[in-house]
Design a protein around this motif. Structure first.
Motif, PDB file in Angstrom:
ATOM      1  N   GLU A  92       6.226   1.196  -8.020  1.00 52.78           N
ATOM      2  CA  GLU A  92       5.411   2.035  -7.090  1.00 52.78           C
ATOM      3  C   GLU A  92       4.559   1.839  -5.654  1.00 52.78           C
ATOM      4  O   GLU A  92       4.563   0.967  -5.267  1.00 52.78           O
ATOM      5  CB  GLU A  92       3.263   1.915  -8.268  1.00 52.78           C
ATOM      6  N   MET A  93       4.265   3.201  -5.269  1.00 53.60           N
ATOM      7  CA  MET A  93       3.608   2.357  -3.915  1.00 53.60           C
ATOM      8  C   MET A  93       2.599   2.276  -3.160  1.00 53.60           C
ATOM      9  O   MET A  93       1.967   3.743  -3.907  1.00 53.60           O
ATOM     10  CB  MET A  93       4.799   2.771  -3.039  1.00 53.60           C
ATOM     11  N   ALA A  94       1.868   2.318  -2.426  1.00 52.51           N
ATOM     12  CA  ALA A  94       0.697   2.062  -2.345  1.00 52.51           C
ATOM     13  C   ALA A  94       0.564   2.229  -0.726  1.00 52.51           C
ATOM     14  O   ALA A  94       0.939   1.804   0.608  1.00 52.51           O
ATOM     15  CB  ALA A  94      -0.434   0.729  -2.374  1.00 52.51           C
ATOM     16  N   ASN A  95      -0.233   3.658   0.401  1.00 52.91           N
ATOM     17  CA  ASN A  95       0.530   3.659   1.186  1.00 52.91           C
ATOM     18  C   ASN A  95      -0.397   3.457   2.158  1.00 52.91           C
ATOM     19  O   ASN A  95      -1.918   3.586   2.188  1.00 52.91           O
ATOM     20  CB  ASN A  95       0.131   5.533   1.067  1.00 52.91           C
ATOM     21  N   ILE A  96      -1.207   1.911   2.438  1.00 58.24           N
ATOM     22  CA  ILE A  96      -1.777   1.456   3.122  1.00 58.24           C
ATOM     23  C   ILE A  96      -1.273   2.026   5.117  1.00 58.24           C
ATOM     24  O   ILE A  96      -1.773   0.833   5.868  1.00 58.24           O
ATOM     25  CB  ILE A  96      -1.903   0.544   2.880  1.00 58.24           C
ATOM     26  N   ARG A  97      -0.112   2.456   5.227  1.00 55.30           N
ATOM     27  CA  ARG A  97      -0.642   2.347   6.322  1.00 55.30           C
ATOM     28  C   ARG A  97      -0.550   3.648   6.591  1.00 55.30           C
ATOM     29  O   ARG A  97      -2.149   4.378   7.463  1.00 55.30           O
ATOM     30  CB  ARG A  97       1.256   2.799   6.392  1.00 55.30           C
ATOM     31  N   ALA A 121      -2.260   1.242  -7.349  1.00 56.03           N
ATOM     32  CA  ALA A 121      -0.796   0.966  -8.132  1.00 56.03           C
ATOM     33  C   ALA A 121      -0.220   0.842  -9.080  1.00 56.03           C
ATOM     34  O   ALA A 121       0.273   0.320 -10.210  1.00 56.03           O
ATOM     35  CB  ALA A 121       0.403   0.955  -6.607  1.00 56.03           C
ATOM     36  N   VAL A 122      -0.803  -0.991  -9.457  1.00 56.39           N
ATOM     37  CA  VAL A 122      -0.984  -1.561  -9.706  1.00 56.39           C
ATOM     38  C   VAL A 122      -1.228  -0.965 -11.389  1.00 56.39           C
ATOM     39  O   VAL A 122      -0.664  -1.250 -12.148  1.00 56.39           O
ATOM     40  CB  VAL A 122      -1.346  -2.879 -10.231  1.00 56.39           C
ATOM     41  N   GLU A 123      -2.363  -0.425 -11.764  1.00 52.78           N
ATOM     42  CA  GLU A 123      -2.764   0.471 -12.604  1.00 52.78           C
ATOM     43  C   GLU A 123      -1.716   1.651 -13.197  1.00 52.78           C
ATOM     44  O   GLU A 123      -2.101   2.031 -14.858  1.00 52.78           O
ATOM     45  CB  GLU A 123      -4.672   1.309 -12.909  1.00 52.78           C
TER      46      GLU A 123
END
Lengths: 652, 321, 156
Positions: A92-97, A121-123
Motif C-alpha cells: 500500500e502507498m501513502a501519498n505524502i508528497r 495505509a497500514v490498516e
C-alpha cells in the motif's frame, strides 16, 4: 502479519517539509508493523533493493511505502515486492508528497498528516489479500467504426500489421466527408485522387471485412474480447449479386430523391449508387421514396437488373463478430446553420453551405464542376464567404473553433477564381487560424494571388435584392459598414460531433464531452486511448481536425490496437468484485446497476445468486456500494478496508 | 354483505389455487389482531379485517418466493407488495392480491396510554368498534374512545386507503381523505436545534435493546439472516452495547430503504421501547419525493430512484465551488 | 486512532475525503504537483470510483468523530466507469438530507466533481470546505461503548 514501512525523503521534496524520521518512528508503533525506516529515494534502484532486502531479512508479509502518489509509482513498488517474493497486491502507498509535502509548509502539521496517511495505509494493508491476475485469451481482430479517412487509415494499418479488421460504415459507401470534397488544402490536390486508392485498398484487402450501410447495434465484453452486433440495414438489393452496373439507376422513374452525397445540390434516383468511386459500388434503394416500396407500383429496377439482385422483401440483418479492440472513427457532422436568422435561416436558395459549394466545384458533382447557383443556374460573379458560422459562437452553444474552416474557405476562394476568372470572392472572417505546415502561406495566396478580399468582421444580415443577395456586414479593420451585392453566399459551417456519437459512446462505454466529442484518456499523453481499455479514437470524433491530423491519428490508433493485440493473452486486473454466495440473497440490485453487465443471475440449487464475470468486471465497486448486505465485495477496496481507513482517521 | 364476509368468500375462492392466504386473525388479547395464515377452508372462519388488522402481511411474501400465495392487503400493505414486485423480490404471478377499502387501523399504544389510569392492558376483556367509537372493556368497565384519537398516525395522512393493485377487491373503493402528507411527524424534530436533535437521538438510541424487531418487521428488509448488523465481513457495527453502533444500525436501515420505503411504519410500531425509528426513513422518503417525484410502491414498473439515474438531473443543484 | 487525538494543537480538524482514483485523486495530485497550498486537515481515502462510496461510510466517519467529509468524483458524463458518478450523485444528494434529522450540520458533508486536470479547482474546494468545517468547529460525536474490562468485572 509483518508489515514493513518505508518513508521516502524524495530528496528534499518530502523531507523538506515532513519530519520523515518522526513518521517512521510513529509507524513503528502501529499494529503489525515489524519494521519502519526512512529512505532517501524509495523508487531508486538502491531504494527498491533496500525494500527487497528488508522483506527477506525481516520476513515481511506486506509493505507500506510512503512517498509520491500511487498513480505515479504503485506499479514500480508492486514489481519490487514481487521480486522479493510477495504478492504484488501486498503493498500500500501513502501519498505524502503530492498530498502532503507539496501542499503545505507547516512541518508539524505535515508530519501529523503523513503519520495519519501511513496509519491508514497500514490498516488497509492488514486486510489486503493475495490477488492473482488471470490470463485472458484475446481475439486478434479490430473493429473500426466509421469509414472516413481516419477509419480507412486505421483499418489499412491494422491489416498491414497482420490483424483482421471489421469496418462498419453507416452510409452505403466508405469515404466519409473527404469523398465529398473536390480539392484539399494546402496543395489543391484532388480529394478523390488521394482518397480513392485507399478506398480501393480497403475493398481489396483480404484482412478487412467491410460492412457498409451498417451500424453498431450493441457491444458487450471487454478488452480483448468484445462481442459486437452489427445491424446491416436492408438496401433492398442483394449485394452479393449486384455488379454496380448502374442500369437500375438509369431506368428508375423516380428521379426526385434527395441526393445525400451531393448535399441536396441535385436530386437522384430512388435506387442509386452514391458516387462513381463508391466502395462498395453497390446500389441501394431509398425506401422513403421508392414507388415500389411506398405503394407497390413500379418494380422497374427489378425488371432491368441483369443479375436479379433487387429484393423488395429484404430485411435488416444482425451480424455478430468478436473483436479484441475497437477504433472509433465516426468523424463529425455539420451543425444546423438554419438557426441563424440573419443568414436567412434557409429561406434563400443562393445561401449554401461550404460542403454544398464543394459539390458544385466537383467535376463529379451535380453541375459537373461548373459553378451554377441553385436558384437559376447562372454562374455567380460576386461570391461572399462567411466564416465561423456555428463556430466560436457562445450564443448558440458552440464556443469552440472548428479548426478547418479558415483553410477550406481559402481553398474555395482560390478554386472559385480558377473556375470563374472574372469572379470576385469576399471572405468575412473573425480571425484567420492557419497553424500548420504551409497553411498560413496558403491563406495569403488566396488573398494576394487570387484576389480574394478578406474582410474582418461579421455579417449582420442578408436580404434579397432582385436576383441578388445584399450582404450587410462590418469591416472592423476599416471601421466601416460594408454592403456587397452577392450572387452566391457560402457559409463556412462549423462541425459538430457526428449525429449519434453520444449513443455510440454509451455503447462503447467511453466518455464524451458536452459537445458529444469522445474523450481521450489523457489530453496530452493518451490522445488516442480512451479510459476504456481496448477502445481507441481516430479522427474528428475526438475533436474536429483536418485530414492530415485525422490520418495521423488513424495510424496512431492502429499502432495502439496492434500493440495491445500483439500477444495471445492479456492479464486481467484481479481487483474485481466477488460474491459471498452464502450471504447473497439474489435481490439483483448489483446486476441492475453494474455498468458493464459483469454480474449475472445464477441458479445455485434453486436459489438465485449473483455471479461476477471476473474478466468483464472493471472494478468500479458500484455493486459493493449498492448491495445492502455487503455480500458483494470489491477486492482490494472492501468495505472492511475502507472502514479500517476511516477508523484509523477518526475513531475517538 | 359486510366487507369482512366478502373477503372471506374471496379467500375461499382463492385458496384452492395457492399455498396459503395471508391475512389477519385473532391475536393474543382482544385489542390485538395477528398475522394469520389460512391454508384450509375452516381457517377462513377466524379471518378478520378492520381496525385490528394492523400488521403488514407483505412482510411474509419474500419467504414464499417460488410458491403461489394469496395476500389480503390494506392500501398501505399493497404498496409494500407493489414495491416487492417492482424490485423483483417477489413475482407478480406468484401472488394473488385481495384488497379492500381500509378505514384505518388501531394504534394499540394509544389505546393503552389513554386507559393507563384505568387498569393494566392485560385486563382488557373486550373491544368493540362502532360509528367512529372504540369501546374497550377494561377491568370490568367499558370506556369509549374516539377512533380518530387512537388510530395509527399513518392513517391520518393516508392517500391510499384501497389497494394500489389487486386481483380481487371487496366492497367499493373508498375516497382518500384528501389530507396531504405534510410530514407533521418530522416537524417536531425540525423545531429542535441541531444539538438538540443530536442529543435526542443519543438519548433515544441509548434505550435500544438491539432486538432488531424494527428490521424483522420491515417488508423491504430482504437480507434477513444476512443483515450487516451481525456480519463480520463486512463489519459495519460491533456487537457492543454502544449507542453509536445502535444509531449506526438505524441509519443503515434507513439508507438501505431510501427510495424503497413505503412508510408502512411497522418498524416503529414494533419497537418494544418506543424509539421513533420511522423518522429517519421518513426524512429520506421526503427527500426522494422532492428530488425524484417518486413514492415507493405505487407502480410495479417504476425503478427505485437510487437504482437508476438521469444523465441530466433536473432537481439536483450541485454546489458550485 | 488519528494522531490528531494525541497531538492536536487545536488548529486542525478531522476531515475525511473519499476520492475516485481517476479524476479527483488525480486532481489532488495535480494540485500537489502545482504546489497549490492547501489546509492540512483533509486526509484522503482513495477509491476506484465515487460510485464505490457507500453513504454509510460518511455516516460512519461522522458518528466516529470526523468533523467533515468530502466526496469527490469525476464530472458527470466523465466517469471512468461510465455511470458510477451518476448513481453517486443521486445517493449523496438524498443522503445529505438525512444529516439534519440526525442533528448533524449538513455543511459538514459536501460532494463535488473535480477532474484530474483541475488542480486549482481542487485547491479551492479543499480550502473552502476546510474553512466551512472550521466555521462549524469540532463536531459532536456519539460516545463509544464503555470499554468492557473483563478483569475489572471479575474482580467486582
Amino acid at each position: 502479519m509483518r508489515i514493513g514501512v518505508f518513508i521516502c525523503h524524495c530528496g528534499s521534496n518530502i523531507a523538506g517539509t515532513v519530519d520523515v524520521a518522526q513518521v517512521a518512528a510513529n509507524a513503528a508503533k502501529m499494529p503489525d508493523v515489524a519494521f519502519a525506516v526512512d529512505t532517501m529515494y524509495a523508487c531508486s534502484e538502491p531504494g527498491q533493493q533496500a525494500i527487497e532486502e528488508a522483506v527477506k531479512q525481516h520476513k515481511l508479509t506486506g509493505v507500506v511505502v510512503a512517498s509520491c502518489s500511487p498513480r505515479m509509482h504503485e506499479p514500480t513498488f508492486r514489481r519490487a515486492v514481487e521480486r522479493a517474493g510477495l504478492n504484488r497486491y501486498m503493498i500500500e502507498m501513502a501519498n505524502i508528497r503530492e498530498q502532503v509535502s507539496w501542499i503545505g509548509k507547516d512541518k508539524e502539521a505535515n508530519t501529523r498528516k503523513a503519520t495519519d496517511l501511513v496509519h491508514m495505509a497500514v490498516e488497509k494493508l492488514r486486510l489486503n489479500r493475495v490477488l492473482i491476475p488471470k490470463q485472458i485469451p484475446v481475439t486478434r481482430k479490430v473493429l473500426v467504426v466509421g469509414g472516413g479517412v481516419a477509419g480507412i487509415q486505421a483499418a489499412l494499418d491494422c491489416a498491414e500489421g497482420g490483424m483482421e479488421v471489421v469496418m462498419v460504415e453507416r452510409e452505403p459507401s466508405i469515404g466519409g466527408k473527404m469523398s465529398k470534397l473536390d480539392k484539399t488544402f494546402p496543395t489543391i490536390d484532388c480529394s478523390s485522387c488521394v482518397l480513392g486508392p485507399k478506398m480501393v485498398d480497403v475493398a481489396q484487402n483480404d484482412h478487412i471485412d467491410l460492412f457498409t450501410y451498417s451500424e453498431v447495434e450493441s457491444i458487450t465484453g471487454y478488452v480483448g474480447n468484445f462481442e459486437v452486433t452489427i445491424r446491416k440495414k436492408a438496401p433492398y438489393v442483394d449485394w452479393e449479386k449486384c455488379t454496380g452496373c448502374g442500369i437500375c439507376t438509369e431506368k428508375c422513374p423516380n428521379k426526385k430523391s434527395f441526393d445525400r452525397h451531393n448535399e441536396g445540390m441535385g436530386t437522384t434516383t430512388s435506387i442509386n449508387i452514391p458516387f462513381p468511386q463508391a466502395i462498395p459500388k453497390k446500389a441501394t434503394i431509398n425506401a422513403a421514396t421508392c414507388r415500389k416500396l411506398v405503394d407497390g407500383k413500379c418494380g422497374v429496377c427489378a425488371k432491368v437488373c441483369p443479375s436479379g439482385a433487387i429484393n423488395y422483401e429484404q430485411e435488416d440483418e444482425l451480424v455478430t463478430v468478436k473483436v479484441g479492440a475497437v477504433v472509433a472513427a465516426t468523424g463529425y457532422d455539420f451543425m444546423d446553420w438554419t438557426v441563424y436568422r440573419e443568414y436567412g435561416a434557409g429561406r434563400y436558395k443562393d445561401v449554401i453551405t461550404s460542403l454544398q459549394y464543394e459539390r458544385l466545384l466537383s467535376a463529379s458533382g451535380p453541375t459537373e464542376g461548373h459553378i451554377k447557383r441553385p436558384s437559376d443556374g447562372k454562374e455567380p460573379k460576386n461570391i461572399v464567404f462567411i466564416q465561423c458560422v456555428g463556430s466560436r459562437d457562445v450564443s448558440i452553444g458552440r464556443p469552440y473553433c472548428s479548426g478547418f474552416c479558415c483553410m477550406y474557405t481559402a481553398k474555395q476562394a482560390i478554386l472559385t477564381k480558377d473556375h470563374i476568372p472574372d469572379s470576385q470572392s469576399y471572405v468575412f472572417y473573425m480571425d484567420i487560424r492557419s497553424p500548420g505546415k504551409a497553411y498560413d502561406e496558403f491563406t495569403r495566396r488566396a488573398q494576394e494571388e487570387y484576389g480574394a478580399q478578406y474582410l474582418r468582421g461579421r455579417v449582420s444580415t442578408i436580404v434579397p435584392l432582385g436576383d441578388k443577395l445584399l450582404v450587410r456586414g462590418a469591416d472592423t479593420l476599416a471601421g466601416q459598414q460594408v454592403e456587397i451585392e452577392a450572387d452566391l453566399v457560402v457559409l463556412a459551417v462549423g462541425g459538430e460531433a457526428a449525429h449519434g456519437a453520444p449513443q455510440l459512446a454509451e455503447k462503447l462505454r467511453i466518455s464524451y464531452d458536452s459537445y458529444g466529442f469522445f474523450m481521450e484518456g489523457h489530453v496530452k499523453l493518451k490522445p488516442v486511448e480512451t479510459n476504456t481499455a481496448g477502445v481507441f479514437l481516430a479522427g474528428a470524433c475526438q475533436g474536429l481536425k483536418d485530414i492530415p491530423a485525422s490520418v495521423a491519428q488513424g495510424s496512431a490508433a492502429a499502432a495502439k490496437a496492434l500493440g495491445l493485440l500483439s500477444k495471445d493473452t492479456l492479464e486481467s486486473d484481479p481487483q474485481t468484485a466477488s460474491v459471498d454466495l452464502k450471504r447473497c440473497v439474489g435481490c439483483g440490485k448489483c446486476w441492475n446497476v453494474c455498468p458493464f453487465g459483469a454480474i449475472r443471475e445464477m441458479d445455485m440449487r434453486g436459489q438465485i445468486k449473483a455471479e461476477v464475470l471476473e474478466a468483464v468486471c472493471q472494478g468500479c465497486g458500484l455493486c459493493n456500494a449498492t448491495c445492502p448486505q455487503g455480500a458483494i465485495q470489491l477486492s482490494h477496496f472492501t468495505d472492511n478496508q475502507v472502514l479500517a481507513e476511516v477508523e484509523a482517521l477518526c475513531r475517538c | 354483505m359486510a366487507i369482512q364476509e366478502q373477503l372471506k368468500k374471496m379467500i375461499l375462492d382463492v385458496l384452492p389455487d395457492v399455498d396459503c392466504v395471508i391475512g389477519w386473525g385473532p391475536g393474543p388479547d382482544p385489542l390485538r389482531g395477528s398475522p394469520f395464515f389460512m391454508r384450509k377452508p375452516e381457517d377462513v372462519e377466524s379471518f378478520m379485517a378492520g381496525p385490528m388488522a394492523v400488521q403488514n402481511p407483505a412482510l411474509f411474501l419474500p419467504e414464499y418466493k417460488g410458491k403461489k400465495v394469496g395476500v389480503v392487503v390494506k392500501g398501505c400493505d399493497s404498496r409494500s407488495v407493489v414495491q416487492l414486485i417492482s424490485e423483483d423480490l417477489i413475482k407478480r404471478e406468484e401472488v394473488v392480491i385481495i384488497g379492500f377499502p381500509c378505514d384505518g387501523v388501531l394504534d394499540v399504544a394509544k389505546v393503552e396510554n389513554a386507559l393507563a389510569s384505568h387498569g393494566e392492558p392485560g385486563e382488557i376483556t373486550a373491544v368493540e368498534f362502532s360509528g367512529g367509537e372504540v369501546k374497550v372493556t377494561l377491568a370490568g368497565n367499558t370506556h369509549s374512545l374516539k377512533f380518530d384519537d387512537v388510530k395509527a398516525d399513518k392513517c391520518g395522512r393516508c392517500a391510499v386507503p384501497n389497494a394500489v393493485m389487486s386481483d380481487f377487491f371487496a366492497g367499493i373503493a373508498r375516497e382518500a381523505s384528501g389530507v396531504k402528507d405534510d410530514y407533521e411527524d418530522l416537524a417536531a424534530l425540525e423545531k429542535m436545534s441541531l444539538e438538540e436533535r443530536f442529543a435526542f437521538w443519543e438519548n433515544e438510541m441509548s434505550r435500544c435493546l438491539r432486538c432488531y424487531a424494527c428490521r424483522n418487521a420491515c417488508p423491504m428488509c430482504v437480507c434477513r439472516d444476512h443483515c450487516v448488523a451481525s456480519s463480520r465481513i463486512p463489519h459495519w457495527i460491533s456487537q457492543a452495547d454502544s449507542t453509536r453502533d445502535k444509531l449506526m444500525f438505524q441509519v443503515i436501515h434507513a439508507v438501505h430503504l431510501a427510495g424503497r420505503c413505503t412508510g408502512c411504519g411497522e418498524c416503529q410500531r414494533v419497537c418494544p421501547v418506543g424509539i421513533p425509528v420511522l423518522l429517519l426513513k421518513r426524512t429520506l422518503s421526503k427527500g426522494v419525493t422532492e428530488l425524484f417525484d417518486y413514492a415507493a410502491g405505487m407502480d410495479t414498473e417504476s425503478k427505485p430512484p437510487l437504482l437508476t439515474f438521469q444523465v441530466e438531473e433536473a432537481t439536483i443543484k450541485e454546489r458550485n465551488w | 486512532m488519528s494522531v490528531l487525538n494525541e497531538s492536536n494543537n487545536g488548529k486542525e480538524l478531522r476531515i475525511v475525503g473519499f476520492l475516485c482514483n481517476w479524476c479527483s485523486y488525480g486532481g489532488a495530485d495535480t494540485a500537489g504537483v502545482g504546489r497549490f497550498t492547501q489546509p492540512t486537515d483533509l486526509r484522503i481515502v482513495r477509491l476506484p470510483c465515487s460510485g464505490r462510496v457507500n453513504p454509510l461510510f460518511i455516516v460512519k466517519a461522522l458518528l466516529n468523530g470526523a468533523d467533515g467529509v468530502l466526496v469527490s468524483g469525476c464530472h458527470p458524463r466523465d466517469c471512468h466507469y461510465a455511470e458510477g458518478n451518476f448513481y453517486a450523485r443521486r445517493r449523496l444528494e438524498v443522503f445529505k438530507r438525512l444529516l439534519p434529522t440526525l442533528g448533524i450540520d449538513p455543511r459538514r458533508f459536501e460532494y463535488t466533481w473535480v477532474s484530474a486536470s483541475e488542480g486549482q479547482r481542487w485547491q479551492k474546494v479543499v480550502s473552502e470546505f476546510t474553512q466551512q468545517v472550521h466555521a462549524l468547529g469540532p463536531a459532536k460525536f456519539v460516545a463509544d461503548a464503555p470499554e468492557f474490562d473483563v478483569l475489572k468485572v471479575c474482580a467486582e
